[in-house]
Design an enzyme around this catalytic site. Structure first.
Site, PDB file in Angstrom:
ATOM      1  N   ASP A  50       0.815  -1.216   0.000  1.00 13.66           N
ATOM      2  CA  ASP A  50       0.000   0.000   0.000  1.00 13.66           C
ATOM      3  C   ASP A  50       0.848   1.264   0.000  1.00 13.66           C
ATOM      4  OD1 ASP A  50       0.861  -0.444   2.620  1.00 13.66           O
ATOM      5  OD2 ASP A  50      -1.111  -0.197   3.544  1.00 13.66           O
ATOM      6  N   ASP A 110       6.667   4.027   3.702  1.00 15.50           N
ATOM      7  CA  ASP A 110       6.760   5.090   4.701  1.00 15.50           C
ATOM      8  C   ASP A 110       8.235   5.173   5.129  1.00 15.50           C
ATOM      9  OD1 ASP A 110       5.695   6.986   6.553  1.00 15.50           O
ATOM     10  OD2 ASP A 110       5.547   5.443   8.093  1.00 15.50           O
ATOM     11  N   PHE A 148      -0.556  11.332   7.707  1.00 14.63           N
ATOM     12  CA  PHE A 148      -1.109   9.991   7.893  1.00 14.63           C
ATOM     13  C   PHE A 148      -2.386   9.880   7.062  1.00 14.63           C
ATOM     14  CE2 PHE A 148      -2.995   6.288   9.803  1.00 14.63           C
ATOM     15  CZ  PHE A 148      -1.880   5.485   9.988  1.00 14.63           C
TER      16      PHE A 148
END
Ligand code: IMP
Ligand code: MG
Length: 181
Positions: free
Chosen positions: A104, A107, A156
């Site tokens: 996905d 980060d 986020f």
């Protein structure tokens, strides 16, 4: 407490268009054997991407396989390196295969780098990576995804498979989550 942004960061139709383009970018350069998807966050992206890949690949799509692993990263508050736990890889025949690893989001990059290393250790012939979202600003380890849907800022995000504490995954758009006091 957290609240969602007033409007989506990325609308569903923007995602749809980008995923279709991304699939063509991948199909043009990489004739992989296995699309390997990391649950749970990549489930929605994987479903859409695999359909678009089939369109872009034509008859080559018939021979592609799809498999899922469960990747969990347990960060440690005192160190930057998360501990990666992977389940389900033992059931997949990786040896000598060309892998398209789909997740996905990149980060810190810990998960993606850990997965790539694991697949290489498992005898993969080639591993290329694809993420829907990339937060370059947050990178802590050296890894560059080969295929990226969207570059995003250090925020986020939830929706389109991504969660906060297992919530928000089924939203068709990507939303920013903001901290409230
Ligand atoms: P890493 O820091 O690159 O290892 O990211 C690992 C995982 O953290 C990703 O696969 C996501 O499941 C999760 N994650 C990182 N950033 C976000 C975010 O903004 N929203 C939701 N999940 C995230
Ligand atoms: Mg997650």
């Amino acid at each position: 407490m957290y609240k969602m942004s007033a409007k989506p960061l990325i609308e569903a139709n923007e995602i749809r268009k980008r995923v279709a383009t991304l699939a063509r970018e991948i199909a043009d350069v990489y004739d992989y054997d296995i699309l390997l998807s990391a649950l749970t966050g990549a489930y929605m992206f994987t479903a859409d991407l695999s359909r678009e890949l089939a369109v872009a690949q034509g008859e080559k799509a018939y021979q592609k396989t799809i498999a899922f692993i469960k990747a969990s990263s347990y960060g440690n508050s005192t160190t930057s390196s998360g501990q990666l736990q992977v389940r389900g890889l033992e059931k997949i025949d990786i040896k000598g295969k060309k892998i398209l690893m789909v997740d996905d989001i990149a980060d810190t990059g810990t998960t993606l780098l850990g997965l790539v290393n694991l697949l290489k250790e498992s005898g993969a012939q080639e591993v290329r990576t694809c993420v829907l979202l990339n937060k370059q600003e947050r990178r802590e380890v050296e890894i560059t995804a080969d295929f990226v849907g969207f570059e995003i800022a250090n925020e986020f995000v939830v929706g389109y498979g991504l969660d906060y504490a297992e919530n928000y995954r089924s939203l068709p758009e990507i939303w920013t989550l903001q901290e409230t006091d």
